[in-house]
Write an enzyme that holds these catalytic residues in place. Sequence first.
Site, PDB file in Angstrom:
ATOM      1  CB  SER A 194      -0.944  -0.044   1.194  1.00  0.00           C
ATOM      2  OG  SER A 194      -1.956   0.924   1.089  1.00  0.00           O
ATOM      3  CG  ASP A 289      -6.987  -2.488  -3.190  1.00  0.00           C
ATOM      4  OD1 ASP A 289      -7.412  -1.384  -2.804  1.00  0.00           O
ATOM      5  OD2 ASP A 289      -5.802  -2.850  -3.037  1.00  0.00           O
ATOM      6  CG  HIS A 319      -5.832  -2.226   0.467  1.00  0.00           C
ATOM      7  ND1 HIS A 319      -5.041  -1.726  -0.549  1.00  0.00           N
ATOM      8  CD2 HIS A 319      -5.324  -1.723   1.623  1.00  0.00           C
ATOM      9  CE1 HIS A 319      -4.105  -0.947  -0.031  1.00  0.00           C
ATOM     10  NE2 HIS A 319      -4.246  -0.944   1.284  1.00  0.00           N
TER      11      HIS A 319
END
Length: 349
Positions: A194, A289, A319
């Site tokens: 991320s 996501d 995610h």
Amino acid sequence: MSKLMSKIPLRVQAATVRATYALPKALRRAIVGAPIRIDGQELALDAQLLLVLEKLAGFKLADGTPVQARERLAASKALITGPPIEPVSVRGLTIENDIPARFYTPDGLGDDVPLLVFYHGGGWVVGSLDSHDNLCRFLAIEAGVKVLSVDYRLAPEHRFPAAADDALAAFHWAVKNAAELGIDPERIAVGGDSAGGNLAAVTAHQAVQAGGPKPVFQLLFYPAVDASVRRESRELFAEGFFLTSDDMDWFSDHYCPDLAERSDPRFSVLLAEDLTNMPPAYVATAGFDPLRDEGEAYAEKLKASGVPTIARRHPDLIHGYATFISVGTRFKEATAEAATTLKAALALT
């Protein structure tokens, strides 16, 4: 329900989570209901169950103040991370510019071996060495590498480009201190999930542009690479799949409140004019996501720039899956694939 859950000790909640995942598949399906299908994809049962448990616990990734969000994430760690993965030795370090770090060495691994410089996720606002401790342990063991996990400065106390500056400084520190770390300076990869994936890609790009030592590989889990536009996946998965569109706004507003700066390649690396000479990459995205499409756009741009790139979408996942490796089996399978790819890539350098 969340008020009731808050009165239950965390160790009991954690045991409940594990017991729930140990139930027969038919019972787990009965708990979560019918499969969720969006954009031609079906959400994995493990992921759907995690979302149900998250809702029951009243967990929100980005809510309240940054301090409250950090405390909430730290408290939730006990629910999903499980016991420390072994065997691996771990020691704390202070690296360039007084940046805290944690160094992982799998048992039996000698010197002159590859290193992964790892940057944790958390939207540049939350996340820590602790939140990603088991992931670093897992990658170290499965990929057969040493791992340097970097506790870069967080926003809003330290806004853009503080995190990017720390990330690059950590890479350079690793190169300079290779002998002390017992690693091969010619086999240093960068990676993260991320926001950490963002910092890994940004570090690689800055190193290439500077013309000095550069990473030999990018290991990117669902990276944030372009804050300038909203792609289709952000609309499709805006709510209900762990990371929400509102969460993304909250993180970006804390890290980089100046909208004009969000096109800076040190934040939106996808917008860099030149990605040639970038290190080979493994770019993993999750089907459910909001960050999916920008991660895949980055992989395609790398390929178009002549960079050897593996673009891997896990269409059934959400995610954050790399941090959920201790619950169920699907998250661990996907993360193990990345570790195997990293091991193979570093063996070839």
